[in-house]
Design an enzyme around this catalytic site. Structure first.
Site, PDB file in Angstrom:
ATOM      1  N   ARG A 297       0.841  -1.195   0.000  1.00  0.00           N
ATOM      2  CA  ARG A 297       0.000   0.000   0.000  1.00  0.00           C
ATOM      3  C   ARG A 297       0.873   1.240   0.000  1.00  0.00           C
ATOM      4  NH1 ARG A 297      -1.298   3.710   3.441  1.00  0.00           N
ATOM      5  NH2 ARG A 297      -0.429   2.611   5.216  1.00  0.00           N
ATOM      6  N   ILE A 298       0.464   2.205  -0.804  1.00  0.00           N
ATOM      7  CA  ILE A 298       1.027   3.546  -0.738  1.00  0.00           C
ATOM      8  C   ILE A 298      -0.128   4.509  -0.541  1.00  0.00           C
ATOM      9  CG2 ILE A 298       3.149   3.130  -2.053  1.00  0.00           C
ATOM     10  CD1 ILE A 298       1.704   4.182  -4.554  1.00  0.00           C
ATOM     11  N   SER A 299       0.178   5.690  -0.017  1.00  0.00           N
ATOM     12  CA  SER A 299      -0.879   6.640   0.327  1.00  0.00           C
ATOM     13  C   SER A 299      -1.307   7.523  -0.835  1.00  0.00           C
ATOM     14  CB  SER A 299      -0.426   7.525   1.489  1.00  0.00           C
ATOM     15  OG  SER A 299      -0.146   6.718   2.604  1.00  0.00           O
ATOM     16  N   THR A 300      -0.376   7.854  -1.739  1.00  0.00           N
ATOM     17  CA  THR A 300      -0.715   8.761  -2.844  1.00  0.00           C
ATOM     18  C   THR A 300      -0.111   8.248  -4.140  1.00  0.00           C
ATOM     19  OG1 THR A 300       1.263  10.130  -2.624  1.00  0.00           O
ATOM     20  CG2 THR A 300      -0.635  10.752  -1.272  1.00  0.00           C
TER      21      THR A 300
ATOM     22  N   GLN B   1       3.722   8.462  -4.731  1.00  0.00           N
ATOM     23  CA  GLN B   1       4.626   7.455  -4.194  1.00  0.00           C
ATOM     24  C   GLN B   1       4.693   6.269  -5.155  1.00  0.00           C
ATOM     25  OE1 GLN B   1       2.591   6.844  -0.466  1.00  0.00           O
ATOM     26  NE2 GLN B   1       3.893   8.305   0.605  1.00  0.00           N
TER      27      GLN B   1
END
Length: 188
Positions: free
Chosen positions: A14-17, A20
């Site tokens: 998982r990445i937030s944005t 990334q």
């Protein structure tokens, strides 16, 4: 559960944005032997994560969920423990590569149970602090709860108006619902 070669490893990244990149996590999960990697590009604070839900749906006793780091999996310590309990209920394994947690062995299960105890302790502390704060506010004379919609003067005025008008009309003139008006009248 002991780890053996017949276990299927699935990864979750998982990445937030979108700024990334998932490359580091993907590479680490592939190197750990993950045959499938589920991914999300969403803030960890969001509860609806399709990639995580798909990964969790694949869990069974012969599956190990692998993440690069614990913070990729849970929104908070309590959420992380909740997800790990779900994994345990499915009799699946869990590995966090960065923290070297592996619930397919005894030491990994010990760490998992310690995390659960810490989450429970954290919840108890929050409740304790909240109750102490409420008690202190009460001792200082602070009125707790929602502010009344109608003060005593308005209630007395409403009693006079009700002699000639309907409850609906009086409530409307005071800017409250009829239920609020009658609830206020019943408390005096």
């Amino acid at each position: 559960m002991s780890q053996n070669s017949s276990m299927i490893k699935i990864g979750y990244a998982r990445i937030s944005t979108h700024d990334q990149r998932l490359d580091l996590q993907r590479d680490a999960l592939k190197a750990a032997g993950c045959s499938v990697i589920y991914e999300d590009v969403i803030s960890g604070s969001r509860s609806k994560r399709d990639g995580l839900n798909q990964a969790l749906a694949k869990l069974s006793p012969d599956v190990v969920l692998v993440v690069w780091r614990l913070d990729r999996l849970g929104r908070s310590l309590s959420h992380l423990v909740e997800v790990l309990k779900f994994i345990e209920e499915k009799k699946a394994g869990f590995i966090s590569l960065s923290e070297s947690i592996d619930t397919t062995n005894a030491s990994g299960r010990l760490i998992f149970h310690m995390m659960g105890a810490l989450a429970e302790f954290e919840r108890a502390l929050i409740i304790e602090r909240t109750q102490a704060g409420l008690a202190a506010a009460k001792a200082r004379g602070k009125k707790l709860g929602r502010r009344r919609k109608l003060d005593n003067r308005q209630i007395e005025h409403a009693k006079i108006l009700l002699a000639n008008e309907t409850g609906e009309a009086v409530a409307s003139s005071l800017g409250v619902s009829r239920a609020t008006l009658y609830r206020a009248l019943s408390k005096v």
